[in-house]
Scaffold this motif. Structure first.
Motif, short mmCIF file in Angstrom:
data_model
loop_
_atom_site.label_atom_id
_atom_site.label_comp_id
_atom_site.label_asym_id
_atom_site.label_seq_id
_atom_site.Cartn_x
_atom_site.Cartn_y
_atom_site.Cartn_z
N ALA A 131 8.72 -5.73 12.45
CA ALA A 131 9.32 -5.08 12.98
C ALA A 131 9.85 -5.71 13.61
O ALA A 131 10.11 -6.48 14.69
N VAL A 132 11.62 -5.84 13.03
CA VAL A 132 12.67 -6.94 13.10
C VAL A 132 13.65 -5.78 13.20
O VAL A 132 14.07 -5.38 12.65
N LEU A 133 13.70 -5.37 14.88
CA LEU A 133 14.41 -5.10 15.25
C LEU A 133 16.56 -5.03 15.60
O LEU A 133 15.93 -5.73 17.47
N THR A 134 16.95 -5.31 14.74
CA THR A 134 18.27 -5.67 14.73
C THR A 134 18.70 -7.11 14.46
O THR A 134 18.51 -8.01 15.49
N GLY A 135 17.86 -7.56 13.03
CA GLY A 135 17.63 -8.93 13.50
C GLY A 135 18.42 -9.52 12.27
O GLY A 135 17.82 -8.70 10.88
N GLY A 136 18.12 -10.80 11.85
CA GLY A 136 17.98 -11.19 10.73
C GLY A 136 18.09 -12.95 10.38
O GLY A 136 17.18 -13.55 11.60
N TYR A 137 17.17 -13.75 9.57
CA TYR A 137 17.05 -14.83 9.46
C TYR A 137 18.71 -15.58 9.88
O TYR A 137 18.99 -15.30 9.99
N LEU A 138 17.78 -16.74 10.36
CA LEU A 138 18.56 -17.75 11.25
C LEU A 138 20.31 -18.26 10.07
O LEU A 138 19.35 -19.07 8.50
N GLY A 139 20.47 -19.57 10.95
CA GLY A 139 21.37 -19.72 9.15
C GLY A 139 23.03 -18.83 9.32
O GLY A 139 22.96 -17.94 9.14
N PRO A 140 24.08 -20.41 7.96
CA PRO A 140 25.50 -19.40 7.92
C PRO A 140 25.28 -18.69 6.72
O PRO A 140 24.47 -18.90 5.81
N GLU A 202 14.13 4.67 16.13
CA GLU A 202 12.63 3.30 15.61
C GLU A 202 11.85 3.05 16.52
O GLU A 202 10.44 2.16 15.95
N ALA A 203 11.29 3.57 17.36
CA ALA A 203 10.42 3.59 18.27
C ALA A 203 9.15 4.45 17.93
O ALA A 203 7.99 3.76 17.44
#
Length: 218
Positions: A131-140, A202-203
């Motif tokens: 579960a990726v809750l408000t996020g994404g992979y890193l980088g520009p 989401e929960a």
């Protein structure tokens, strides 16, 4: 083997839930910036994870890396590598308790969600649920990241707000597309809730994700 001097490993891992032999599955829960494991422990209560062996890594200074998640990767080093190692260490402790990755869930919020997404991209394998809750992979911004391996059907929930001030929905969609390319079974939900937090919808969605895993293991 852990990196000597990793500040994110200075605090002992917190464990909640049943003993390994009595747990339906295990989970690593990763908090966001300015938070600590207590925040994710409250999220776990709202999800309803009494049957899950929960492990909570703790970020040194309550932050996994210093910059924004869409900064250049090298701008967040060596802290990003330390943080990814902390996730790996938590998984190693669960493996020692008898939980392989297919019986383990990864759950992260905000900076912790970004860390979980980045971990999946760099260390792909089959997990019980993510579960990726408000996020994404890193980088520009720039060329979309390329797949580095396969997630082998791992069910992944990505949920974020259309109006979140920290995580652009475009990056959440890019992350969903990349993980799908890597063989994950992705559910993407972009909602309109204004608060930066884990909402009740989401929960419930995370609990549904965990229920699907436990139904396969019984």
């Amino acid at each position: 083997m852990t990196r000597k001097g990793n500040p994110h490993l200075a605090t002992a891992l917190r464990h909640d839930g049943p003993q390994p032999a009595d747990a339906a599955l295990a989970a690593v829960l990763v908090h966001g910036r300015g938070q600590d494991p207590d925040y994710m422990a409250e999220v776990a209560k709202r999800i309803g994870m009494a049957d899950v062996r929960c492990v909570y890594p703790a970020a040194f200074g309550n932050s996994w890396y210093p910059g924004r998640f869409m900064d250049a990767l090298e701008a967040n080093e060596p802290w990003l590598s330390y943080a990814l190692e902390a996730v790996d260490y938590a998984l190693t402790t669960l493996s020692a308790d008898g939980f392989d990755s297919r019986r383990t869930a990864l759950i992260g919020f905000s900076q912790g969600a970004c860390l979980i997404a980045e971990y999946l991209v760099r260390h792909p394998r089959s997990f019980g649920a993510v579960a990726v809750l408000t996020g994404g992979y890193l980088g520009p911004d720039g060329p979309v990241r390329r797949a580095t391996g396969m997630l082998l059907g791992t069910p992944v929930l990505l949920s974020s707000s259309q109006v979140d001030e920290w995580v652009p929905p475009g990056r959440v969609r890019q992350t969903a597309a990349l993980l799908q390319t890597m063989g994950a079974a992705v559910t993407l939900r972009i909602h309109d809730a204004p608060e930066h937090g884990v909402n009740d919808t989401e929960a419930r969605a995370v609990r549904d994700l965990l229920d699907a895993v436990t139904s396969k293991t019984h």
